[in-house]
Design a protein around this motif. Structure first.
Motif, PDB file in Angstrom:
ATOM      1  N   SER A   1       2.377   7.497   5.094  1.00 42.64           N
ATOM      2  CA  SER A   1       2.074   6.308   4.291  1.00 42.64           C
ATOM      3  C   SER A   1       0.757   5.705   4.760  1.00 42.64           C
ATOM      4  O   SER A   1       0.671   5.183   5.884  1.00 42.64           O
TER       5      SER A   1
ATOM      6  N   ASP B   1      -0.544   3.044   3.637  1.00 46.22           N
ATOM      7  CA  ASP B   1      -0.322   1.606   3.768  1.00 46.22           C
ATOM      8  C   ASP B   1       0.258   1.286   5.149  1.00 46.22           C
ATOM      9  O   ASP B   1      -0.189   0.344   5.813  1.00 46.22           O
TER      10      ASP B   1
ATOM     11  N   LYS C   1      -2.513   1.589   7.697  1.00 43.66           N
ATOM     12  CA  LYS C   1      -3.445   0.459   7.621  1.00 43.66           C
ATOM     13  C   LYS C   1      -2.856  -0.775   8.304  1.00 43.66           C
ATOM     14  O   LYS C   1      -3.550  -1.486   9.049  1.00 43.66           O
ATOM     15  N   GLU C   2      -1.587  -1.048   8.046  1.00 44.82           N
ATOM     16  CA  GLU C   2      -0.945  -2.207   8.666  1.00 44.82           C
ATOM     17  C   GLU C   2      -0.865  -2.030  10.185  1.00 44.82           C
ATOM     18  O   GLU C   2      -1.053  -2.988  10.947  1.00 44.82           O
TER      19      GLU C   2
ATOM     20  N   SER D   1      -9.218  -3.034   3.372  1.00 46.32           N
ATOM     21  CA  SER D   1      -8.449  -2.411   2.293  1.00 46.32           C
ATOM     22  C   SER D   1      -7.367  -3.357   1.796  1.00 46.32           C
ATOM     23  O   SER D   1      -7.075  -4.378   2.423  1.00 46.32           O
TER      24      SER D   1
ATOM     25  N   THR E   1      -3.432  -2.823  -0.612  1.00 41.89           N
ATOM     26  CA  THR E   1      -2.502  -1.872  -1.225  1.00 41.89           C
ATOM     27  C   THR E   1      -1.889  -2.489  -2.475  1.00 41.89           C
ATOM     28  O   THR E   1      -1.536  -3.671  -2.487  1.00 41.89           O
TER      29      THR E   1
ATOM     30  N   ASP F   1      -0.862   6.579  -1.471  1.00 39.52           N
ATOM     31  CA  ASP F   1      -0.217   6.141  -0.237  1.00 39.52           C
ATOM     32  C   ASP F   1       0.460   7.297   0.500  1.00 39.52           C
ATOM     33  O   ASP F   1       0.382   7.389   1.722  1.00 39.52           O
TER      34      ASP F   1
ATOM     35  N   LYS G   1       2.204   3.858  -4.695  1.00 35.01           N
ATOM     36  CA  LYS G   1       1.337   2.834  -4.121  1.00 35.01           C
ATOM     37  C   LYS G   1      -0.054   3.440  -3.999  1.00 35.01           C
ATOM     38  O   LYS G   1      -0.189   4.646  -3.715  1.00 35.01           O
TER      39      LYS G   1
ATOM     40  N   VAL H   1      -3.869   2.660  -2.075  1.00 40.31           N
ATOM     41  CA  VAL H   1      -4.704   1.867  -1.182  1.00 40.31           C
ATOM     42  C   VAL H   1      -6.130   1.902  -1.716  1.00 40.31           C
ATOM     43  O   VAL H   1      -6.692   2.981  -1.940  1.00 40.31           O
TER      44      VAL H   1
END
Length: 422
Positions: free
Chosen positions: A106, A108, A111-112, A124, A126, A151, A186, A188
């Motif tokens: 993923s 996302d 990134k988190e 970025s 999402t 994603d 999803k 990004v």
């Protein structure tokens, strides 16, 4: 030691080739393998996501360690499957837990994770289908080029870079409408980073880590990095611009915070971390994480590792990587991929491959091959990786190209400019 490698590509052949050199190896199996792995190991006709089939085989053959090559079984949870089974849980799996595999599974999530642990990456956001208007507004506030990433796993094809905002809106709509299936439920949207890419590889036991050689790969089908994206058309290791100062920045700002973040989040992670980087004016930014070795980077990186690979894997399994001192061959290794005509779009399989037995200055790592009636045939888009050593990059490339000229199959194509930008 009795070891099972899961996978069937060039990466798995390179791993099998290296592991087969260890005096500590008793027997090596590859599931399902290819025509190249059968030269150094025993191929087993089990799919990497057939966990019950793997379970039966591991118990019957008294396997003592499992090395997972590709991402799909990791994202599907093979490490957790072993950990939850009373008969399997003592058998180490080199590959992260399902949560750890989310770093690749993923974008996302990745990134988190990077935001949480202050790891440098592009800005970025999402989006999912119901807030597409917000996504359009986000695009309108950005400067081109526009980077859109599915994603989930999309076989290396889920990243689109576009110059025109209307084209980006249209592509975003297609992606959210299912262009990449569940992978693009999803999307990004990411700031474009202008620089030069490279990949850094780490092996971790969850607390400690060792740095493996870095590499640069070439994704586009056409020379000069033009045309469609592929799984990789070649690789070079080491990377000239990745000097000690740059790699120290990578280790301090990216690798250490990544390992620390995994421990903080209590994510069980024993295996490889592939950090896809952009060098922006000498500063490293993470483009993506992968949770396994790259391909074709493995075919350039693994030949440079002089350590006993079984020692490395066992130290990883036992949490002893702090005891390991890496021994890296200073020579350059260059890898050139031979691919099927038409790849990465439609291509034919079953073409007879000639000449792999004639190589004397290079290694031919099999990717998309199979053996049928005593003949080695093509079975995929990327067919063979021809890797050669050299005291310089030019010497290694000269050997790779001279040796691949001995190989032929109908429709064979390769890029003639690997390393051109270095």
């Amino acid at each position: 030691m009795r070891i099972l490698i899961i996978g069937s590509g060039g990466r798995e052949h390179a791993l099998a080739w290296k592991i087969a050199q260890s005096p500590r190896l008793e027997k090596l199996f590859v599931a399902p393998g290819n025509a190249g792995t059968s030269q150094v190991a025993v191929n087993v006709a089990i799919d990497g996501e057939d966990f019950e089939g793997i379970r039966t085989f591991v118990l019957e053959e008294k396997i003592q360690l499992v090395l997972v090559g590709p991402e799909a079984p990791l994202v599907a949870g093979i490490s957790d499957f072993f950990a939850a089974d009373p008969e399997l849980r003592t058998i180490p799996v080199i590959g992260p837990s399902t949560r750890g595999a989310m770093l690749e599974g993923s974008k996302d999530f990745a990134k988190e994770f990077m935001k949480e642990f202050d790891i440098p990456t592009a800005a970025s956001a999402t989006f999912i289908g119901y807030n597409i208007e917000e996504a359009y507004d986000y695009l309108a506030r950005m400067k081109p080029p526009y980077v859109l990433k599915a994603d989930g796993l999309a076989a290396g094809k889920g990243v689109v870079i576009l110059e025109d905002v209307e084209a980006a809106r249209a592509e975003l709509t297609r992606m959210l409408d299912g262009k990449f299936g569940k992978a693009s439920e999803k999307v990004v949207i990411e700031e474009y980073l202008n620089g030069i890419e490279l990949s850094v590889f780490v092996l971790t036991d969850g607390k400690n880590y060792v740095m493996l050689p870095e590499a640069k790969d070439y994704k586009r089908i056409g020379e000069g990095d033009t045309g469609l994206n592929t799984g990789g058309m070649g690789a070079v290791s080491p990377v000239p611009f990745a000097d000690k100062a740059f790699l120290k920045k990578v280790e301090d700002r990216i690798v250490r915070p990544t390992i620390r973040g995994l421990a903080t989040e209590k994510i069980d992670y024993r295996g490889f971390i592939f950090v896809g980087l952009m060098n922006v004016n000498g500063e490293p930014y993470v483009i993506e994480y992968n949770v396994r070795m790259g391909d074709p980077e493995s075919e350039a990186v693994i030949p440079r590792i002089k350590n006993d690979f079984v020692d490395l894997l066992q130290a990883t399994a036992e949490g002893r990587l702090s005891d390991i001192e890496m021994d890296i061959d200073p020579r350059t290794v260059t890898t050139v991929m031979l691919v099927s005509g038409g790849y990465p779009e439609a291509y034919e399989k079953g073409k007879v491959i000639h000449g792999t037995d004639r190589l004397d200055r290079a290694l031919a790592f099999h990717a998309g091959t199979r053996e049928t009636n005593g003949q080695i045939q093509t079975s995929g888009g990327r067919v063979l990786a021809v890797s050669a050593y050299g005291r310089t990059r030019e010497e290694a490339l000269s050997a790779s190209y001279a040796e691949l000229a001995k190989i032929r199959f109908d429709g064979m194509y390769f890029r003639k400019d690997i390393g051109f930008d270095l």
